[in-house]
Design an enzyme around this catalytic site. Structure first.
Site, PDB file in Angstrom:
ATOM      1  N   LEU A 173       1.124  -5.630   5.019  1.00 30.41           N
ATOM      2  CA  LEU A 173       1.464  -6.842   4.333  1.00 30.41           C
ATOM      3  C   LEU A 173       1.591  -6.629   2.637  1.00 30.41           C
ATOM      4  O   LEU A 173       0.689  -6.290   1.904  1.00 30.41           O
ATOM      5  CB  LEU A 173      -0.299  -7.576   4.485  1.00 30.41           C
ATOM      6  CG  LEU A 173      -0.434  -7.917   5.974  1.00 30.41           C
ATOM      7  CD1 LEU A 173      -1.830  -8.177   6.021  1.00 30.41           C
ATOM      8  CD2 LEU A 173       0.298  -9.336   6.265  1.00 30.41           C
TER       9      LEU A 173
ATOM     10  N   ALA B 228       3.788  -2.192   2.553  1.00 27.39           N
ATOM     11  CA  ALA B 228       5.133  -1.231   2.567  1.00 27.39           C
ATOM     12  C   ALA B 228       5.110  -0.772   1.152  1.00 27.39           C
ATOM     13  O   ALA B 228       4.707  -1.248   0.356  1.00 27.39           O
ATOM     14  CB  ALA B 228       6.219  -2.449   2.684  1.00 27.39           C
TER      15      ALA B 228
ATOM     16  N   GLN C 207       2.709   2.976   5.500  1.00 29.98           N
ATOM     17  CA  GLN C 207       4.215   2.630   5.743  1.00 29.98           C
ATOM     18  C   GLN C 207       5.075   3.014   4.718  1.00 29.98           C
ATOM     19  O   GLN C 207       4.967   2.569   3.657  1.00 29.98           O
ATOM     20  CB  GLN C 207       4.048   0.909   5.981  1.00 29.98           C
ATOM     21  CG  GLN C 207       5.332   0.370   6.555  1.00 29.98           C
ATOM     22  CD  GLN C 207       5.698  -1.057   6.723  1.00 29.98           C
ATOM     23  OE1 GLN C 207       5.729  -1.639   5.650  1.00 29.98           O
ATOM     24  NE2 GLN C 207       5.868  -1.414   7.850  1.00 29.98           N
TER      25      GLN C 207
ATOM     26  N   HIS D 218       9.039   2.290   8.234  1.00 36.61           N
ATOM     27  CA  HIS D 218       9.535   0.696   8.197  1.00 36.61           C
ATOM     28  C   HIS D 218      11.117   0.686   8.474  1.00 36.61           C
ATOM     29  O   HIS D 218      11.801   1.038   7.571  1.00 36.61           O
ATOM     30  CB  HIS D 218       9.219   0.267   6.781  1.00 36.61           C
ATOM     31  CG  HIS D 218       9.200  -1.332   6.770  1.00 36.61           C
ATOM     32  ND1 HIS D 218       9.766  -2.101   7.643  1.00 36.61           N
ATOM     33  CD2 HIS D 218       8.778  -2.099   5.738  1.00 36.61           C
ATOM     34  CE1 HIS D 218       9.671  -3.283   7.334  1.00 36.61           C
ATOM     35  NE2 HIS D 218       8.994  -3.750   6.206  1.00 36.61           N
TER      36      HIS D 218
ATOM     37  N   ALA E  34      12.335  -2.237   9.751  1.00 38.03           N
ATOM     38  CA  ALA E  34      12.368  -3.599  10.236  1.00 38.03           C
ATOM     39  C   ALA E  34      12.737  -4.458   9.167  1.00 38.03           C
ATOM     40  O   ALA E  34      12.903  -3.961   7.907  1.00 38.03           O
ATOM     41  CB  ALA E  34      10.855  -4.044  10.811  1.00 38.03           C
TER      42      ALA E  34
ATOM     43  N   TYR F 160      15.304  -4.293   5.672  1.00 32.19           N
ATOM     44  CA  TYR F 160      15.355  -3.275   4.626  1.00 32.19           C
ATOM     45  C   TYR F 160      16.068  -2.124   5.129  1.00 32.19           C
ATOM     46  O   TYR F 160      16.847  -2.071   6.028  1.00 32.19           O
ATOM     47  CB  TYR F 160      13.971  -2.695   4.321  1.00 32.19           C
ATOM     48  CG  TYR F 160      13.096  -4.080   3.697  1.00 32.19           C
ATOM     49  CD1 TYR F 160      13.514  -4.767   2.639  1.00 32.19           C
ATOM     50  CD2 TYR F 160      11.964  -4.526   4.389  1.00 32.19           C
ATOM     51  CE1 TYR F 160      12.806  -5.564   2.185  1.00 32.19           C
ATOM     52  CE2 TYR F 160      11.467  -5.610   4.041  1.00 32.19           C
ATOM     53  CZ  TYR F 160      11.738  -6.189   2.859  1.00 32.19           C
ATOM     54  OH  TYR F 160      11.118  -7.230   2.376  1.00 32.19           O
TER      55      TYR F 160
ATOM     56  N   ARG G  13       8.438   0.971  13.015  1.00 33.85           N
ATOM     57  CA  ARG G  13       8.222  -0.546  13.038  1.00 33.85           C
ATOM     58  C   ARG G  13       9.947  -1.247  13.329  1.00 33.85           C
ATOM     59  O   ARG G  13      10.491  -0.761  12.484  1.00 33.85           O
ATOM     60  CB  ARG G  13       7.616  -1.136  11.942  1.00 33.85           C
ATOM     61  CG  ARG G  13       7.275  -2.821  12.152  1.00 33.85           C
ATOM     62  CD  ARG G  13       6.570  -3.301  11.125  1.00 33.85           C
ATOM     63  NE  ARG G  13       5.668  -4.325  11.508  1.00 33.85           N
ATOM     64  CZ  ARG G  13       5.489  -5.441  10.901  1.00 33.85           C
ATOM     65  NH1 ARG G  13       5.955  -5.762   9.768  1.00 33.85           N
ATOM     66  NH2 ARG G  13       4.521  -6.265  11.468  1.00 33.85           N
TER      67      ARG G  13
ATOM     68  N   ARG H 280       8.838 -14.843  16.988  1.00 32.54           N
ATOM     69  CA  ARG H 280       8.245 -15.976  16.372  1.00 32.54           C
ATOM     70  C   ARG H 280       8.189 -15.692  14.707  1.00 32.54           C
ATOM     71  O   ARG H 280       7.973 -16.768  13.796  1.00 32.54           O
ATOM     72  CB  ARG H 280       6.858 -16.277  16.758  1.00 32.54           C
ATOM     73  CG  ARG H 280       6.431 -17.465  16.231  1.00 32.54           C
ATOM     74  CD  ARG H 280       4.571 -17.865  16.693  1.00 32.54           C
ATOM     75  NE  ARG H 280       4.140 -18.641  15.791  1.00 32.54           N
ATOM     76  CZ  ARG H 280       2.877 -18.837  16.012  1.00 32.54           C
ATOM     77  NH1 ARG H 280       2.078 -18.394  17.148  1.00 32.54           N
ATOM     78  NH2 ARG H 280       2.104 -19.450  14.989  1.00 32.54           N
TER      79      ARG H 280
ATOM     80  N   GLY I  57       2.300 -13.722  14.852  1.00 35.52           N
ATOM     81  CA  GLY I  57       1.733 -15.114  15.066  1.00 35.52           C
ATOM     82  C   GLY I  57       0.586 -15.167  16.052  1.00 35.52           C
ATOM     83  O   GLY I  57       0.284 -16.076  16.424  1.00 35.52           O
TER      84      GLY I  57
END
Length: 368
Positions: free
Chosen positions: A27, A59, A101, A174, A176, A179, A226, A266, A299
């Site tokens: 986060l 991150a 991360q 990371h 995802a 990036y 990820r 989502r 979510g």
């Protein structure tokens, strides 16, 4: 007996024993100190959430070139390593486990945040068209030369080494959310004609080489990856996402990683995304393709998190916004207790407010 028994079954990821399957998602909070160095306030925040089966840190840039937002932490300077040592020691003193991360934003940056005001780098000179409300538009980045790619891989390798020095239990790569590594994967941002562009195999090459470098540092069993196969965040899309991510996930099998972390359809950034999408590549799609542990994010609440584990589609569930507002989220799930509501305006930047001041369950009951 908890209402969510599957979330509280212990699990082993690699060589690490986790007491539950509730993961604190990575986060970005934009609360690092000067020089993008973690501070005691960050240590307090993470230690408060040490009851998670696993914490995945926000991150964290592997180089000055990887910076895309102010006040986000790095892992490329001695001062940053020392700052993260405060965090890992605090988490471990509370009985927790924490992965770092590893992050490079690629084109999602500005010259004002780059060394010497240079252009951000990317696979190709294509700007993200993401609507950054309240921020300046992204500039057209500079395409990395082929001879520069080994330097990028080395930045991830050194970041992994620095994470070990900082006392982490492992690292997550990371790849995802639009990036750098994701930019190489998807063909709307990668128009290269060298060995890192064109075919799916070529576009996935950098992720595989980074994963190889990082696992050489940590061993396969302390490394996760990820991916966000369905996300359009940061203006991402691919002409054949199913073929692309099927290939990537299948290839990652060969590494015998601690886990693969899939962001569900989502979620777009920190927002819920309820728009109709043609791309619905969630964790259930990849379960038959991946032999190892799967973390799903997107979510979830207690009920849906329990269900996805009970159904066997995922092994662990990552929670973001609910972990922001509930430092003792596992306890609240175990007791089926009420949850604090998160306050979105304090997600990014700021001080202790909305960061370390959310009440624990006992404090909440005292207030009531």
């Amino acid at each position: 007996m908890s209402k969510y028994p599957n979330l509280f079954k212990p699990i082993k990821i690699g060589s690490l024993e986790l007491p539950n399957r509730i993961v604190m998602a990575p986060l970005t909070r934009m609360r690092a100190g000067k020089g993008n160095v973690p501070t005691q306030m960050n240590a307090t925040y993470y230690a408060q959430r040490a009851s998670a089966g696993l914490i995945i840190s926000e991150a964290t840039q592997v180089s000055p070139q990887g910076v895309g937002l102010p006040n986000t932490p790095g892992i490329h300077s001695p001062e940053q390593v020392e700052g993260w040592q405060l965090v890992t020691e605090a988490v471990h003193n509370c009985g927790g486990r924490i992965f770092l991360q590893l992050w490079h934003v690629g084109r999602c940056s500005y010259p004002s945040l780059q060394p010497n005001g240079q252009l951000p780098v990317a696979p190709s000179a294509i700007a993200s068209q993401e609507d950054n409300t309240g921020e300046e538009p992204y500039v057209v980045p500079r395409a990395l030369e082929t001879v520069e790619i080994p330097q990028i891989i080395e930045q991830y390798r050194q970041g992994a080494k620095n994470a070990m020095l900082a006392g982490f239990d492992g690292v997550e790569i990371h790849s995802a959310n639009g990036y750098l590594l994701d930019q190489f994967l998807q063909d709307n941002s990668n128009k290269r004609t060298d060995q890192y562009g064109g075919s799916i195999e070529n576009r996935a090459r950098l992720l595989m080489e980074v994963t190889e470098a990082v696992t050489q540092v940590w061993g396969n069993e302390r490394v996760g990856v990820r991916l966000s196969p369905s996300s359009t965040y940061k203006d991402m899309h691919d002409s054949n996402p199913e073929a692309l991510f099927n290939y990537v996930v299948t290839q990652l099998n060969h590494f015998n990683l601690a886990y693969l972390h899939i962001v569900g359809p989502r979620v777009k950034g920190s927002q819920d995304d309820f728009t109709e999408k043609k791309v619905q590549l969630g964790v259930r799609h990849f379960r038959p393709l991946y032999a190892g542990n799967l973390i799903t994010a997107g979510g979830y609440n207690g009920v849906t998190g329990e269900a996805v584990v009970a159904d066997g589609d995922a092994d662990l569930v990552a929670y973001g916004r609910w972990f922001i507002a509930n430092p003792d989220l596992p306890k609240r799930f175990f007791l089926d207790a009420p949850l604090n509501q998160y306050h979105r305006p304090t997600f990014f930047d700021g001080d202790e407010q909305g960061y370390t001041d959310y009440p624990f369950l006992e404090q909440s009951q005292q207030i009531l």
